[in-house]
Design a protein around this motif. Structure first.
Motif, mmCIF file in Angstrom:
data_model
loop_
_atom_site.group_PDB
_atom_site.id
_atom_site.type_symbol
_atom_site.label_atom_id
_atom_site.label_comp_id
_atom_site.label_asym_id
_atom_site.label_seq_id
_atom_site.Cartn_x
_atom_site.Cartn_y
_atom_site.Cartn_z
ATOM 1 N N GLY A 118 -1.746 6.321 0.915
ATOM 2 C CA GLY A 118 -1.473 7.580 1.667
ATOM 3 C C GLY A 118 -0.029 7.606 2.089
ATOM 4 O O GLY A 118 0.487 8.664 2.285
ATOM 5 N N VAL B 146 2.407 11.102 1.516
ATOM 6 C CA VAL B 146 2.705 12.059 2.406
ATOM 7 C C VAL B 146 4.219 12.218 2.346
ATOM 8 O O VAL B 146 4.560 13.530 3.208
ATOM 9 N N LEU C 57 -9.568 10.436 -1.022
ATOM 10 C CA LEU C 57 -9.635 10.611 0.497
ATOM 11 C C LEU C 57 -9.628 9.304 1.252
ATOM 12 O O LEU C 57 -8.965 9.288 2.212
ATOM 13 N N LEU D 251 -2.983 6.243 4.809
ATOM 14 C CA LEU D 251 -3.373 7.484 5.456
ATOM 15 C C LEU D 251 -4.374 7.936 4.815
ATOM 16 O O LEU D 251 -4.450 8.160 3.628
ATOM 17 N N ASP D 252 -5.339 8.520 5.499
ATOM 18 C CA ASP D 252 -6.495 9.458 4.932
ATOM 19 C C ASP D 252 -6.010 10.485 4.111
ATOM 20 O O ASP D 252 -5.092 11.262 4.342
ATOM 21 N N LEU E 33 -7.429 13.228 3.784
ATOM 22 C CA LEU E 33 -7.599 14.568 4.213
ATOM 23 C C LEU E 33 -6.382 14.980 4.989
ATOM 24 O O LEU E 33 -6.096 16.025 5.077
ATOM 25 N N GLU E 34 -5.832 13.955 5.660
ATOM 26 C CA GLU E 34 -4.832 14.184 6.712
ATOM 27 C C GLU E 34 -3.347 14.250 5.724
ATOM 28 O O GLU E 34 -2.861 15.263 6.303
ATOM 29 N N ILE E 35 -3.342 13.667 4.684
ATOM 30 C CA ILE E 35 -2.382 13.889 3.879
ATOM 31 C C ILE E 35 -2.152 15.468 3.561
ATOM 32 O O ILE E 35 -1.320 16.019 3.560
ATOM 33 N N ARG F 121 -3.888 18.106 5.123
ATOM 34 C CA ARG F 121 -3.500 18.844 6.019
ATOM 35 C C ARG F 121 -1.880 18.958 6.426
ATOM 36 O O ARG F 121 -1.482 20.041 6.544
ATOM 37 N N GLN F 122 -1.446 17.800 6.463
ATOM 38 C CA GLN F 122 0.383 17.719 6.583
ATOM 39 C C GLN F 122 0.820 18.515 5.753
ATOM 40 O O GLN F 122 1.819 19.282 6.102
ATOM 41 N N LYS G 118 -14.675 20.447 5.338
ATOM 42 C CA LYS G 118 -13.470 19.894 5.731
ATOM 43 C C LYS G 118 -12.274 19.881 4.576
ATOM 44 O O LYS G 118 -11.056 20.397 4.991
ATOM 45 N N ALA H 235 -9.000 22.342 4.815
ATOM 46 C CA ALA H 235 -7.711 21.769 4.679
ATOM 47 C C ALA H 235 -6.700 22.181 3.440
ATOM 48 O O ALA H 235 -5.682 21.809 3.834
#
Length: 223
Positions: free
Chosen positions: A33, A37, A52, A57-58, A60-62, A64-65, A89, A93
């Motif tokens: 991740g 990112v 995921l 880094l998860d 899902l967070e990637i 979202r960012q 989710k 996202a």
């Protein structure tokens, strides 16, 4: 098509990349991740297949960012997480499709082609219905000149309603447009998102412009 695969399992990564290349596309692999990112998996690629559960880094967070920074490269989530909340989710996202492991390689390739066709179309950059103005390039909705913050899912719903304003948009149409053709989640999820959207779009209106057509779907009606 240039495809980026973000997957830390080397066996899955090799199998997917081989299949993508045999289908006539280029494929590059990233395994964590933190590397992803920095936008490299998204910029310069036509489509991303994203796990995921990644080290660093998860996924899902990637997602979202990068969506928050305006990166619109289509993303197919490929994961072992298969619950309805996990899917919701991911779509909220900004995911364009969702496939649960284990999966059939032929289905993955079909999804890659379908998502690419759907997202590579070049529709009009703006939609306008009454006082509603939807900018497709910067993903922004204004109502009577005032900005309205929407989630990616709400934006997709609003786009479909505005494209078919005055006509019935069925639940099937919504599912295919927003969640992909295999969506099998509970039908009340649509109503939950629709109610949230009404709360944002209808502020100051006496009557909602998003009507529920019993047994059929929804319609956007603006005087």
């Amino acid at each position: 098509m240039q495809v980026a695969l973000v997957e830390d399992d080397p066996i899955i990564a090799k199998a997917v990349c081989t299949a993508v290349r045999e289908a006539g596309h280029d494929c590059a692999v990233m395994a964590d991740g933190v590397t992803t990112v920095d936008d490299r998996a998204f910029l310069g690629n036509d489509l991303v297949i994203l796990d995921l559960m990644l080290p660093g880094l998860d996924g899902l967070e990637i997602l979202r960012q990068l969506r928050a920074h305006g990166v619109r490269t289509p993303v197919i989530v490929l994961t072992a997480r298969g619950t309805v909340p996990d899917k919701i989710k991911a779509f909220d996202a900004g995911a364009d499709d969702y496939i649960v492991k284990p999966f059939a390689m032929d289905e993955l390739l079909a999804r890659v082609e379908a998502v690419y066709r759907r997202t590579s179309d070049k529709p009009a950059p703006e939609l306008e219905v009454g006082t509603l103005h939807l900018n497709l390039a910067n993903k922004r909705l204004t109502v009577a000149g005032h900005n309205v913050d929407l989630t990616p899912t709400e934006f997709s719903i609003m786009e479909l309603l505005m494209r078919y304003h005055g006509q019935v948009v069925t639940r099937t149409m919504l599912c295919e447009h927003v969640w992909g053709f295999d969506w099998d989640g509970p039908t009340n999820v649509i109503e939950v998102h629709m109610n949230r959207l009404r709360g944002k779009v209808d502020r100051g209106r006496g009557v909602s412009c998003i009507r529920t057509i019993r047994g059929r779907g929804y319609a956007l009606t603006v005087e």
